[in-house]
Design a protein around this motif. Structure first.
Motif, PDB file in Angstrom:
ATOM      1  N   VAL A 301      93.281 101.540-108.311  1.00  0.00           N
ATOM      2  CA  VAL A 301      92.081 100.704-108.421  1.00  0.00           C
ATOM      3  C   VAL A 301      91.538 100.772-109.853  1.00  0.00           C
ATOM      4  N   SER A 302      91.490 101.981-110.409  1.00  0.00           N
ATOM      5  CA  SER A 302      90.992 102.152-111.786  1.00  0.00           C
ATOM      6  C   SER A 302      91.865 101.424-112.789  1.00  0.00           C
ATOM      7  N   CYS A 303      93.180 101.476-112.588  1.00  0.00           N
ATOM      8  CA  CYS A 303      94.110 100.823-113.513  1.00  0.00           C
ATOM      9  C   CYS A 303      93.867  99.316-113.560  1.00  0.00           C
ATOM     10  N   ALA A 304      93.778  98.692-112.401  1.00  0.00           N
ATOM     11  CA  ALA A 304      93.568  97.235-112.343  1.00  0.00           C
ATOM     12  C   ALA A 304      92.190  96.860-112.873  1.00  0.00           C
ATOM     13  N   SER A 305      91.172  97.669-112.518  1.00  0.00           N
ATOM     14  CA  SER A 305      89.810  97.377-112.967  1.00  0.00           C
ATOM     15  C   SER A 305      89.675  97.562-114.476  1.00  0.00           C
ATOM     16  N   ASP A 306      90.278  98.609-115.014  1.00  0.00           N
ATOM     17  CA  ASP A 306      90.218  98.853-116.453  1.00  0.00           C
ATOM     18  C   ASP A 306      90.935  97.752-117.238  1.00  0.00           C
ATOM     19  N   MET A 307      91.967  97.186-116.630  1.00  0.00           N
ATOM     20  CA  MET A 307      92.670  96.076-117.277  1.00  0.00           C
ATOM     21  C   MET A 307      91.734  94.872-117.401  1.00  0.00           C
ATOM     22  N   LEU A 308      90.976  94.573-116.344  1.00  0.00           N
ATOM     23  CA  LEU A 308      90.014  93.474-116.398  1.00  0.00           C
ATOM     24  C   LEU A 308      88.921  93.766-117.423  1.00  0.00           C
ATOM     25  N   SER A 309      88.517  95.030-117.499  1.00  0.00           N
ATOM     26  CA  SER A 309      87.493  95.412-118.487  1.00  0.00           C
ATOM     27  C   SER A 309      88.022  95.248-119.909  1.00  0.00           C
ATOM     28  N   ALA A 310      89.301  95.594-120.116  1.00  0.00           N
ATOM     29  CA  ALA A 310      89.911  95.430-121.439  1.00  0.00           C
ATOM     30  C   ALA A 310      89.946  93.960-121.852  1.00  0.00           C
ATOM     31  N   LEU A 311      90.098  93.086-120.858  1.00  0.00           N
ATOM     32  CA  LEU A 311      90.078  91.641-121.105  1.00  0.00           C
ATOM     33  C   LEU A 311      88.650  91.111-121.177  1.00  0.00           C
ATOM     34  N   LYS A 312      87.673  92.011-120.948  1.00  0.00           N
ATOM     35  CA  LYS A 312      86.251  91.664-120.938  1.00  0.00           C
ATOM     36  C   LYS A 312      85.932  90.573-119.905  1.00  0.00           C
ATOM     37  N   LEU A 313      86.508  90.736-118.723  1.00  0.00           N
ATOM     38  CA  LEU A 313      86.266  89.807-117.621  1.00  0.00           C
ATOM     39  C   LEU A 313      85.351  90.486-116.590  1.00  0.00           C
TER      40      LEU A 313
END
Length: 413
Positions: A301-313
């Motif tokens: 869950v953290s991996c997928a969420s952090d990816m969205l955060s990196a994309l600033k979404l």
């Protein structure tokens, strides 16, 4: 597949937790009745086999002592016929039980809220603020057509409804997203694997797509099916294998095209790229020890969420209620990304812990000492590529109709 021993040890709880997942009560009763019949016949069979063994020894002793064994031999022959007949009945009941159990979904974790549908899912948290525009934001399909990124008309010409051609900068951004996702997942310890897009029916059975969801699958020739998600082949890389405990957890990521008929989605999201028959996804799959799956679930869950955060979404975490949790899942957290044109969050990733449900079907075990134990399997979108492209287009759009490229993607462009 569900653990059928739970029927015997605690049927009331078993029944209640499956009813919350919209399982027909009559189907559960039929499953219980068949299970009890099978137990009864197996007990009869054991008794007959014990009699056969006992009488066979008696025949040997009497023959050695030159006693008359005519009656005993006749009894043995009759008992042997009864064993054969009962064996056939047991086989029929086993097949019937397996068929009934194959369409029963996984049992929910005890902390899953009871609810009818997605409207009763529970929001766990929001991440990043939603953007504010000084103009009315356009939907991705308008932006895509105006910029020449998305060609819906030619996609339909090629393949029919729910197919899209992506062109030019849109195609480059799509490719950049795939490479970014793979690199991001590898940096979190997920090994990249590349798998076939066509699989045999028993592989789909292993992860729970068959027989329940055959209507959503595209069947090709030679008894092969196009995959609905790379969860299917990646999980089944270890089908019918025993994995050394020290090799776990196995953490894998995979890019693939996915193919779904979307049989139950008539009239939903007919415009644009939200719901397609063919789409791209980067998947996370883990196979782990039973006592480690909760921690692995949190990591995914953290991996997928952090990816969205990196994309600033901007996005949020949603714990799915009983009525919205998928067939093979015991627990699911969805990540929903903000879409300005719809003024709401939409699913972009779904991370599920399937416990030992898929492992029981696919015979995935691990050896801990001398004992073979069913593994726990987990899977999650990381992310749906098309929906991520849509989210970037809508959240990064400018008043003049152009779209900014997220900083983390620039090196991939």
């Amino acid at each position: 597949m569900i653990n059928l021993k739970l029927i015997e040890t605690n049927f009331d709880e078993f029944n209640e937790r499956l009813m919350a997942k919209k399982v027909d009560q009559n189907a559960l009763k039929e499953l219980l009745n068949t299970y009890e019949k099978l137990k009864e016949k197996k007990l009869e069979l054991e008794n007959l086999q014990a009699i056969q063994n006992s009488k066979s020894k008696e025949v040997g002793i009497k023959a050695k002592n030159k006693e008359d064994i005519t009656i005993l031999k006749k009894e043995l022959e009759e008992n042997k016929k009864s064993i054969q007949e009962l064996n056939e009945k047991v086989t029929i009941l086993e097949d019937e039980l397996n068929h009934l159990a194959s369409v029963i979904p996984n049992i929910l974790d005890k902390d899953i809220p009871v609810g009818k549908d997605e409207n009763e899912n529970i929001e766990l948290k929001k991440i990043l603020k939603i953007p504010k525009f000084d103009f009315t934001p356009k939907p991705h399909y308008e932006l895509g057509e105006e910029l020449g990124w998305l060609d819906f008309e030619r996609g339909v010409k090629l393949s029919g409804s729910r197919f899209t051609a992506i062109k030019g900068v849109g195609a480059k951004l799509n490719r950049a997203l795939i490479n970014f996702m793979i690199d991001f997942n590898e940096s979190r310890g997920f090994e990249l694997v590349n798998v076939p897009f066509l699989v045999r029916p028993e592989i789909l059975y292993g992860t729970g797509q068959l027989p329940k969801f055959e209507d959503d699958l595209y069947k090709a020739e030679d008894d092969l099916y196009l995959i609905p998600t790379s969860e299917v082949p990646v999980t089944n890389l270890y089908n019918n294998e025993i994995i050394p405990a020290e090799n776990l957890p196995l953490k894998m990521t995979c890019y693939s095209h996915c193919f779904r008929k979307e049989a139950g989605s008539a009239g939903k999201d007919t415009r644009g790229m939200i719901r397609q028959h063919q789409f791209e996804k980067v998947e996370l799959v883990c196979i782990t020890k039973q006592d480690e799956s909760d921690k692995v679930f949190e990591d995914m869950v953290s991996c997928a969420s952090d990816m969205l955060s990196a994309l600033k979404l901007p996005h949020r975490h949603m714990l799915l209620c009983s009525g919205d949790t998928g067939f093979s899942a015991a627990k699911t957290i969805d990540l929903e990304v903000w879409l300005p044109s719809q003024n709401k969050y939409r699913e972009i990733s779904s991370i599920s812990n399937c416990r030992d449900f898929q492992a029981r079907r696919a015979k995935i075990r691990y050896k801990d000492g001398k004992k073979n134990i069913l593994a726990h399997t987990l899977n999650g979108s990381s992310l749906a590529v098309g929906r991520t492209l849509i989210a970037i287009m809508e959240n990064y759009q400018q008043e003049d109709g152009t779209i900014k490229i997220p900083e983390v993607l620039k090196k991939y462009m």
